[in-house]
Design an enzyme around this catalytic site. Structure first.
Site, PDB file in Angstrom:
ATOM      1  CB  THR A 176      -0.985   0.110   1.105  1.00 25.78           C
ATOM      2  OG1 THR A 176      -0.162  -0.135   2.414  1.00 25.78           O
ATOM      3  CG2 THR A 176      -1.903  -1.055   1.015  1.00 25.78           C
ATOM      4  CE  LYS A 207       0.746  -2.993   3.447  1.00 23.57           C
ATOM      5  NZ  LYS A 207      -0.125  -2.552   4.194  1.00 23.57           N
ATOM      6  CB  THR A 231      -0.879  -1.852   8.634  1.00 23.90           C
ATOM      7  OG1 THR A 231      -1.762  -1.146   9.521  1.00 23.90           O
ATOM      8  CG2 THR A 231      -1.490  -2.208   7.084  1.00 23.90           C
ATOM      9  CD  GLU A 245       2.618   5.215   6.749  1.00 21.92           C
ATOM     10  OE1 GLU A 245       1.845   4.490   5.998  1.00 21.92           O
ATOM     11  OE2 GLU A 245       2.274   5.897   7.779  1.00 21.92           O
ATOM     12  CG  ASN A 295       0.406   8.291   7.971  1.00 22.32           C
ATOM     13  OD1 ASN A 295      -0.447   7.519   7.680  1.00 22.32           O
ATOM     14  ND2 ASN A 295       1.588   8.184   8.359  1.00 22.32           N
ATOM     15  CB  SER A 307      -9.678  13.354   2.091  1.00 20.04           C
ATOM     16  OG  SER A 307     -10.217  12.663   3.184  1.00 20.04           O
TER      17      SER A 307
END
Lengths: 415, 415
Positions: free
Chosen positions: A162, A188, A199, A287, A410, A415
């Site tokens: 992702t 992942k 995750t 991240e 993040n 959106s």
């Protein structure tokens, strides 16, 4: 911080085949987002799932299936197994429709591969709370089936990403019982990473012949010491899943049944190594990460206390921003020790950066020079050592720094 | 997010005087960095300190002094009190030198004001692990003494700031027992803010006549419901201190001795209001904050479970970055509930943004439209409602978002 040399070469695991496709689950750019993995008849599987109280539909389904398989009540004998994974939508908090999607996809995969639906595991990663358009996955199954290939694990590693910036793979070969056993794994994960499986999706394949209870025990033990020791942001996903399939096709290797045997120990060590490698890759791909950090706590009253200190340090935004700023601000480590809830005595505490003793006995260490700490902090890989001076408790946790890029990723992910 | 209208007008508290100076403790730009506060003879004091296991020298000293005062063993009768605060250096993790500094400053303050050193409280905020140059504080004491003024509390509020973007003050007046009692308070804090008192310094003054044990009980109770319910980054400071001094000079007001009396209740309510106002100001000034967020959890199995959910949500980097991105990504709230450790049932969980029901019964709420959520997220002040549907447990926590500015402030704070 992708590994030098790119995605590693992975050994072929006889009895396991893979395929990936662009199903448009969420992305519309033609990127791979569905992976199918098939394990031959006679394989065994073990798995570990997130402990979140709001587990996603595929996780709840997987837990049930694993329990029936482990207790021999799946009623499907020696049938093979399949794993179907989609990226882009986590199928989490999607009510009754969520379990309906898992059921529909499992049934469709099973029909095509001649495997009972109870042997089909599904994983989903991505946005939480949006219904999964599972018909898009079903629509690519025929193509996936015809693409199945023992060498296509790297494509599966691509498909399950992702926000990952690189695909993650690792492998090992180990000589046991007159033959060679191979292990290949993919993973992942890069955010919402914290102990108790973040995750994170991990799939491991081996040609070792091994009993299910023994494989499950090894996987659980190694998971506790690898994936449950990494943290990017302290956030725990609703979807984490690790599945390990063993095909038993390695030639000349006797079936592993005794945990205490030399062969089982050698295999477990290799499995642990592959899992640790993948876990470290997840942290390196944290991240926005620019630093890979090991937090090593010793001298705690108990292992549990050591882990509290390690996690408090690894999850502290102030420690993580100091790492990002390459600032040897060890006062923030003192703060993290203090807030951890573990027993600590300021005057016995020692803090090290690599081999550099920075603070001890309640004060800055004699001879410590700020410029030495600052020079150390410029490295890409850091070791923070915290000795509490109280007992034998130990813990190691791996983490990364907290950077502007984490915010960028993040604050505008959905959106 | 400074309050509109700037620093509020504070009532004069008879019997309390204040002064501030630029001592160059760390800053060399002439900014105010030391505050002196004096309470007249006959005053009572109560205090709350951080629970960190690596508490700073002034905190350890303050705890001891408070214990002796509360048990009447300070041996100093009706002598007044003093509070001396410096910004720029926390005097934390500074070994024996740290307590030596506290002792030297307390003695010097006491000598100048004719107060026993056991009645002088010191607070220090700033960098951890560097020796405090306390002689710089001693050097400005004569000037501070001659500047003492009942109207100078705003100057003290200026002097105790570190990364705060605005000085924080609040006040109340309450009619009790035929007279009027006044409360004025100041606070500092914007990062390293988490329950159990963060890098937060709070000083409250009142002219109420009140017994020490009663004042202590009120302060502790209100602290649990105000300063211990805010979080900026989940990090807990080594230095947090709240001190409340009551001079007893209010005219025509009978001494408060009975916690159950109407007067005591009215006073406690006003005190709570001032503390809540200051606590909210600390969150509004959270490092890099652009949103003020109330997380209100209801329907938990217990208050403790509700607090776990509220804090897991308020401290989640993924929730906080979604807030910064004005993204109604309620899936991250589901994630936070799941990881909190509290009992939760996906199918009973409801999530609200203000009056907008977003998710309920394990799925997105009927009629919820993403654009309504997105519109709500554009507000400066947000209320996240989480109902677990399991019991009567409740908790409220206040927090802010996690922005690029937080990283900027903290990745380069010291070096």
């Amino acid at each position: 911080m992708a590994p030098k040399g790119g995605f590693p070469a992975l050994p072929v695991i006889e009895g396991a085949r893979f395929a990936a496709a662009a199903a448009g689950v969420r992305y519309t750019t033609g990127r791979l987002d569905v992976a199918l993995m098939e394990l031959c008849a006679g394989s065994t599987v073990a798995a570990v799932f997130t402990r979140s109280a709001t587990r996603a539909a595929p996780v709840l389904d997987g837990e049930e299936k694993l329990a029936r398989i482990a207790t021999g009540s799946a009623g499907s004998g020696d049938a093979g197994f399949a794993i179907i994974v989609n990226a882009g939508n986590a199928n989490a908090f999607t009510g009754a429709a969520g379990s309906g999607s898992v059921e529909a996809v499992s049934k469709a995969v099973g029909e095509r591969l001649g495997i009972p639906a109870g042997h089909v595991f599904m994983s989903s990663t991505g946005v939480i709370g949006e219904p999964l358009k599972h018909e898009r996955i079903v629509a690519v199954l025929d193509g996936l089936k015809s693409d199945l290939d023992g060498a296509a694990l790297p494509r599966a590693a691509e498909a399950i990403r992702t926000t990952d910036t690189f695909a993650k793979g690792a492998s090992a070969e180990v000589a046991i019982g007159g033959g060679t056993v191979r292990i290949a794994g993919i993973a992942k994960g890069s955010g919402m990473i914290a102990p108790d499986m973040a995750t994170m999706l991990v799939y491991l394949f081996t040609d070792a012949p091994i009993d299910q209870p023994l494989l499950q025990a090894m996987v659980s033990r190694a998971s506790d010491r690898t994936f449950n020791c990494i943290t990017v942001d302290g956030d725990t996903s609703t979807s984490d899943t690790l599945i390990c399939g063993a095909t038993g096709k390695a030639k000349g290797v006797a079936r592993l049944t005794d945990a205490e045997s030399d062969d089982a120990r050698a295999f477990e060590k290799a499995l642990h190594g592959v899992m640790l490698d993948l876990a470290h890759q997840v942290v390196r791909d944290g991240e926005g990460a620019t630093k890979f950090v090991e937090v090593r706590v010793t001298g705690a009253r108990s292992d549990e206390d050591a882990r509290k200190v390690a996690l408090a340090t690894a999850n502290s935004p102030l420690v993580k921003t100091a790492l990002a700023g390459e600032d040897p601000n060890w006062g923030r480590i003192v703060m993290a020790v203090g807030k951890s809830g573990a027993e600590a005595d300021r005057d016995r505490l020692a803090i090290r950066l690599g081999d550099l003793t920075i603070a001890e006995k309640g004060w800055v260490a004699e001879g410590y020079r700020e410029e030495d700490g600052a020079a150390y902090m410029k490295r890409d890989e850091l070791v923070i050592g915290i000795d509490l001076g109280l007992g034998d408790g130990e813990s190691v946790v791996w983490t990364c720094d907290l950077t502007h890029q984490y915010i960028t990723i993040n604050a505008d992910y959905r959106s």
